[in-house]
Scaffold this active site. Structure first.
Site, PDB file in Angstrom:
ATOM      1  N   ASP A 213       0.873  -1.182   0.000  1.00 33.44           N
ATOM      2  CA  ASP A 213       0.000   0.000   0.000  1.00 33.44           C
ATOM      3  C   ASP A 213       0.906   1.227   0.000  1.00 33.44           C
ATOM      4  OD1 ASP A 213      -1.678  -2.124   0.713  1.00 33.44           O
ATOM      5  OD2 ASP A 213      -2.877  -0.903   2.066  1.00 33.44           O
TER       6      ASP A 213
ATOM      7  N   ASP B 298     -15.730  -3.257   0.613  1.00 28.68           N
ATOM      8  CA  ASP B 298     -15.075  -2.854   1.866  1.00 28.68           C
ATOM      9  C   ASP B 298     -16.171  -2.453   2.837  1.00 28.68           C
ATOM     10  OD1 ASP B 298     -12.620  -3.067   0.417  1.00 28.68           O
ATOM     11  OD2 ASP B 298     -13.039  -1.108  -0.447  1.00 28.68           O
TER      12      ASP B 298
HETATM   13  O1  LIG Z   1      -7.623  -0.999  -1.233  1.00 29.99           O
HETATM   14  C1  LIG Z   1      -7.998   0.187  -1.101  1.00 29.99           C
HETATM   15  O2  LIG Z   1      -8.488   0.824  -2.060  1.00 29.99           O
HETATM   16  C2  LIG Z   1      -7.889   0.875   0.226  1.00 29.99           C
HETATM   17  C3  LIG Z   1      -8.463   2.132   0.385  1.00 29.99           C
HETATM   18  C4  LIG Z   1      -8.355   2.779   1.608  1.00 29.99           C
HETATM   19  C5  LIG Z   1      -7.690   2.206   2.685  1.00 29.99           C
HETATM   20  C6  LIG Z   1      -7.104   0.939   2.517  1.00 29.99           C
HETATM   21  C7  LIG Z   1      -7.212   0.290   1.301  1.00 29.99           C
HETATM   22  N1  LIG Z   1      -6.656  -0.955   1.118  1.00 29.99           N
HETATM   23  C8  LIG Z   1      -5.985  -1.667   2.139  1.00 29.99           C
HETATM   24  C9  LIG Z   1      -5.564  -2.995   1.685  1.00 29.99           C
HETATM   25  O3  LIG Z   1      -5.862  -3.486   0.611  1.00 29.99           O
HETATM   26  C10 LIG Z   1      -4.676  -3.774   2.611  1.00 29.99           C
HETATM   27  O4  LIG Z   1      -3.428  -3.930   1.977  1.00 29.99           O
HETATM   28  C11 LIG Z   1      -5.191  -5.141   2.906  1.00 29.99           C
HETATM   29  O5  LIG Z   1      -6.505  -5.067   3.352  1.00 29.99           O
HETATM   30  C12 LIG Z   1      -4.268  -5.885   3.898  1.00 29.99           C
HETATM   31  O6  LIG Z   1      -4.720  -5.763   5.248  1.00 29.99           O
HETATM   32  P1  LIG Z   1      -3.868  -6.339   6.487  1.00 29.99           P
HETATM   33  O7  LIG Z   1      -3.404  -7.720   6.134  1.00 29.99           O
HETATM   34  O8  LIG Z   1      -4.820  -6.342   7.654  1.00 29.99           O
HETATM   35  O9  LIG Z   1      -2.701  -5.406   6.692  1.00 29.99           O
END
Ligand SMILES: O=C(O)c1ccccc1NCC(=O)[C@H](O)[C@H](O)COP(=O)(O)O
Length: 242
Positions: A12, A131
């Site tokens: 990210d 989401d």
């Molecule tokens: O994916 C998006 O568009 C997004 C927008 C705003 C905040 C977060 C977003 N994505 C986050 C992710 O895709 C994380 O990388 C993913 O959920 C991993 O989560 P974790 O394993 O709990 O760190």
């Protein structure tokens, strides 16, 4: 569909850095350095996929488009691109990186006609990110309510959406474990593959998600747990190999 869970390590990007947020909240960043280095490290460790997110584009605080394109182009593995893909220009820019698929989030809530057209034109190259907080969808970088999960899922299914990336925002970036009940409920309402996202903290969490493959879960995105070194990607791949 394969009976082995696919893993998608996450990169990210916020303000040029690989970060993880807590609950996706702007300002909760922990920084993990250069996104390209992180992505190449996951590739070297055996990743088949990279989940690459432009958080600034998602939040509307600018974008990291050039850097994201550089990372996507440097990868030999499949790339799923997410964050701020909401119109023809951002879609074309995303697809031009050579990514395997894009995730649409906000657009699926705010521009349903455009999303139906994009799904019809691009098929497997498009996933929709669902989401949620509870069963309420969130858009604009997860800051605004965007309707009911199951109504939206039914609409997208009818439009031919190829797959869904399902995130429980309450779990995301917290290392509190995935929301297995949510994943089961979504799988029960669609025959399309589901990619689980948010909250993975351990190899047992990955095994628990892998146990849902027969119900329709295809993959799991892993972010914080890898950066926090709860386990290595090699260990994770080994854990879901059987
Ligand atoms: O994916 C998006 O568009 C997004 C927008 C705003 C905040 C977060 C977003 N994505 C986050 C992710 O895709 C994380 O990388 C993913 O959920 C991993 O989560 P974790 O394993 O709990 O760190």
């Amino acid at each position: 569909m394969s009976n082995r869970l696919e893993l998608l390590p996450a990169v990210d990007v916020r303000d040029g850095q690989a970060v993880r947020l807590v609950h996706g909240e702007s300002g909760s960043e922990t920084s993990y350095g250069d996104p390209l280095e992180a992505a190449l490290a996951w590739q070297r460790a055996g990743a088949e996929w990279l989940h690459l997110v432009d958080l600034d584009a998602a939040f509307g605080t600018g974008d990291n488009r050039a850097q994201i394109a550089e990372v996507a182009r440097a990868m030999d593995v499949k790339v799923e691109l997410s964050g701020g893909i909401r119109d023809d220009a951002s879609l074309q820019a995303a697809l031009a990186t050579g990514c395997r698929r894009v995730n649409l989030g906000t657009a699926a809530l705010e521009s349903p006609e455009w999303v139906a057209k994009v799904i019809a034109e691009h098929g497997e190259a498009v996933a929709v990110g669902l989401d949620v907080r509870g069963t309420t969808l969130r858009g604009r970088g997860w800051t605004r309510d965007g309707g009911d999960l199951y109504e939206t899922l039914a609409r997208l299914d009818a439009e031919g959406c190829a797959r869904y990336v399902v995130t429980d925002i309450a779990k995301d970036g917290t290392l509190k474990g995935p929301n297995l009940e949510l994943l089961r409920n979504v799988c029960a309402r669609t025959d399309r593959p589901v990619v689980a996202s948010g909250g993975v903290s351990s190899l047992d969490d990955l095994r628990a998600i892998a146990s849902l493959v027969p119900e329709g879960v295809e993959g799991a995105i892993v972010g914080k747990a890898l950066y926090a070194k709860a386990f290595t990607l090699e260990e994770a791949l080994e854990a879901v190999a059987r």
